[in-house]
Design an enzyme around this catalytic site. Structure first.
Site, PDB file in Angstrom:
ATOM      1  N   HIS A  63       0.830  -1.217   0.000  1.00  8.52           N
ATOM      2  CA  HIS A  63       0.000   0.000   0.000  1.00  8.52           C
ATOM      3  C   HIS A  63       0.855   1.254   0.000  1.00  8.52           C
ATOM      4  O   HIS A  63       1.890   1.323   0.667  1.00  8.52           O
ATOM      5  CB  HIS A  63      -1.035  -0.016   1.125  1.00  8.52           C
ATOM      6  CG  HIS A  63      -0.526   0.132   2.525  1.00  8.52           C
ATOM      7  ND1 HIS A  63      -0.385   1.359   3.129  1.00  8.52           N
ATOM      8  CD2 HIS A  63      -0.176  -0.777   3.465  1.00  8.52           C
ATOM      9  CE1 HIS A  63       0.033   1.180   4.383  1.00  8.52           C
ATOM     10  NE2 HIS A  63       0.174  -0.099   4.604  1.00  8.52           N
ATOM     11  N   GLU A 195      -5.293   1.662   2.236  1.00  4.96           N
ATOM     12  CA  GLU A 195      -5.149   0.520   3.146  1.00  4.96           C
ATOM     13  C   GLU A 195      -5.401   0.943   4.583  1.00  4.96           C
ATOM     14  O   GLU A 195      -6.026   0.229   5.365  1.00  4.96           O
ATOM     15  CB  GLU A 195      -3.744  -0.091   3.012  1.00  4.96           C
ATOM     16  CG  GLU A 195      -3.571  -1.423   3.730  1.00  4.96           C
ATOM     17  CD  GLU A 195      -3.145  -1.304   5.192  1.00  4.96           C
ATOM     18  OE1 GLU A 195      -3.133  -2.331   5.880  1.00  4.96           O
ATOM     19  OE2 GLU A 195      -2.823  -0.180   5.656  1.00  4.96           O
ATOM     20  N   GLU A 196      -4.910   2.128   4.924  1.00  3.46           N
ATOM     21  CA  GLU A 196      -4.971   2.584   6.322  1.00  3.46           C
ATOM     22  C   GLU A 196      -6.398   2.877   6.777  1.00  3.46           C
ATOM     23  O   GLU A 196      -6.651   3.060   7.955  1.00  3.46           O
ATOM     24  CB  GLU A 196      -4.089   3.826   6.518  1.00  3.46           C
ATOM     25  CG  GLU A 196      -2.595   3.582   6.286  1.00  3.46           C
ATOM     26  CD  GLU A 196      -1.949   2.689   7.349  1.00  3.46           C
ATOM     27  OE1 GLU A 196      -2.641   2.307   8.312  1.00  3.46           O
ATOM     28  OE2 GLU A 196      -0.768   2.366   7.189  1.00  3.46           O
ATOM     29  N   ASP A 218       3.880  -5.812   3.608  1.00  5.22           N
ATOM     30  CA  ASP A 218       3.584  -4.735   4.555  1.00  5.22           C
ATOM     31  C   ASP A 218       4.610  -4.794   5.679  1.00  5.22           C
ATOM     32  O   ASP A 218       5.472  -5.683   5.686  1.00  5.22           O
ATOM     33  CB  ASP A 218       2.153  -4.884   5.098  1.00  5.22           C
ATOM     34  CG  ASP A 218       1.529  -3.535   5.466  1.00  5.22           C
ATOM     35  OD1 ASP A 218       2.276  -2.622   5.876  1.00  5.22           O
ATOM     36  OD2 ASP A 218       0.299  -3.403   5.362  1.00  5.22           O
ATOM     37  N   HIS A 304       3.203   3.473  12.954  1.00  6.67           N
ATOM     38  CA  HIS A 304       2.264   4.610  13.055  1.00  6.67           C
ATOM     39  C   HIS A 304       2.797   5.714  13.966  1.00  6.67           C
ATOM     40  O   HIS A 304       2.027   6.384  14.666  1.00  6.67           O
ATOM     41  CB  HIS A 304       0.861   4.150  13.487  1.00  6.67           C
ATOM     42  CG  HIS A 304       0.130   3.452  12.367  1.00  6.67           C
ATOM     43  ND1 HIS A 304      -1.222   3.231  12.370  1.00  6.67           N
ATOM     44  CD2 HIS A 304       0.577   2.955  11.203  1.00  6.67           C
ATOM     45  CE1 HIS A 304      -1.576   2.618  11.263  1.00  6.67           C
ATOM     46  NE2 HIS A 304      -0.487   2.423  10.533  1.00  6.67           N
TER      47      HIS A 304
END
Ligand code: CO
Ligand code: ZN
Length: 332
Positions: A63, A195-196, A218, A304
């Site tokens: 992604h 994707e997030e 990922d 994140h």
């Protein structure tokens, strides 16, 4: 070996969920010379195709979107109020520099008179873009614009940190793999959108491509920091072969296929069970009548946050592993 200049340009590009076009254009500029076809679909997924002769199709997916803060409202003094785009931590957003697509810079803060930092919610955050009135702010930013964190590329020996390792590092891995692989299968490198926000982009791409096998790429969390929960994966011990995350149980046949390819080329791999979070792997698996779908992850600390940290040995091994899988003649 990873082209570090390419990697840095790919991880630096602006591209929060739903606003991936800049990142897409940069990735396209690097991957196009090695492909027969490169196009964006309706949702913005970037699809780079290398044709083979076997009649089989392998989809590789990473992604390209990143998390961000979307402007919800602008007040009389020109402060911007925000909502999360993806899994944003409120506390970690405070005191960070941000940037909008048009280059407007700002800093994130909150009013600390009534609440402790640990008590605030995303509603308490605001972005200061250095203006004094609503009109001045509106000349630079509109409701619906998305800011991303700004942070430096930090080199700590083989380990490197940057805000967008999730998941541009995998985009760079795919670009590098497409450069050198010689597969007899049709290879579809798909740089997915959104994707997030709940893996929204990969499904429609897989539906259109209808691959015989999908391998998503990922990042995954690790169990090697001081107080981390028990997890098997460590930085520097190779990319992982996923067994499970919140979106998927990977079929044994796919895991064995990836592990065999790794073994053949002496590429170190780790078994992965991700406790929290899903990936594009799952939505692809549930597309059409079901698609064989697996996942290779790059171990990553501090996911994140603006300092997502990976080990370049794992990154380079992931490039080799993707190539090894695509060059296998017999698919699962
Ligand atoms: Co993420
Ligand atoms: Zn990710």
């Amino acid at each position: 070996m990873m082209d570090m200049q390419m990697m840095q340009n790919v991880i630096d590009a602006y591209g929060p969920s739903g606003r991936e076009q800049t990142a897409s254009d940069i990735i396209k500029s690097y991957v196009a010379p090695y492909c027969d076809e490169v196009y964006n679909d309706v949702l913005g997924n970037l699809i780079a195709v290398k044709h083979g002769t076997s009649g089989k199709k392998i989809m590789l997916s990473a992604h390209m979107d990143q998390i961000g803060l979307i402007v919800v409202d602008i007040d009389e003094k020109g402060f911007l109020y925000v909502a999360p785009v993806g899994g944003i931590s409120t506390i970690l957003s405070v005191a960070h520099e941000v940037a909008f697509q048009n280059g407007t810079r700002g800093v994130v803060s909150y009013e600390n008179k009534t609440k402790k930092l640990t008590e605030i919610s995303i509603m308490d955050l605001f972005i200061d873009i250095g203006v004094s009135t609503k009109e001045e702010a509106e000349a630079k930013v509109s409701v619906g614009d998305i800011a991303i964190f700004v942070s430096n590329f930090v080199e700590m020996g083989k380990k490197v940190a940057h805000r967008t390792m999730d998941d541009r590092i995998s985009c760079a891995v795919l670009v590098e793999a497409m450069k050198t692989m010689k597969s007899e299968h049709d290879i579809y490198a798909v740089f997915t959108v959104q994707e997030e926000l709940g893996t929204r982009g990969a499904g429609p791409a897989a539906y259109a491509i209808e691959p015989d096998l999908n391998i998503s790429l990922d990042v995954c969390s690790v169990g090697d920091t001081p107080e981390s929960v028990r997890e098997h994966v460590k930085l520097g011990y190779g990319p992982t072969v996923k067994a499970k995350d919140a979106s998927v149980i990977v079929p044994v046949s796919v895991r064995e296929f990836i592990k065999k390819a790794a073994q053949k080329h002496a590429i170190p791999v780790q078994d992965e069970v991700l406790r929290f979070g899903g990936t594009d792997t799952g939505v692809v698996q549930r597309t059409r009548g079901g698609i064989l779908s697996g996942c290779i992850s790059i171990p990553c600390r501090y996911i994140h946050t603006p300092v997502e940290t990976v080990d370049m040995d794992d990154v380079n091994a992931a490039v080799k592993l993707v190539i090894a899988c695509c060059e296998e003649k017999v698919l699962p």
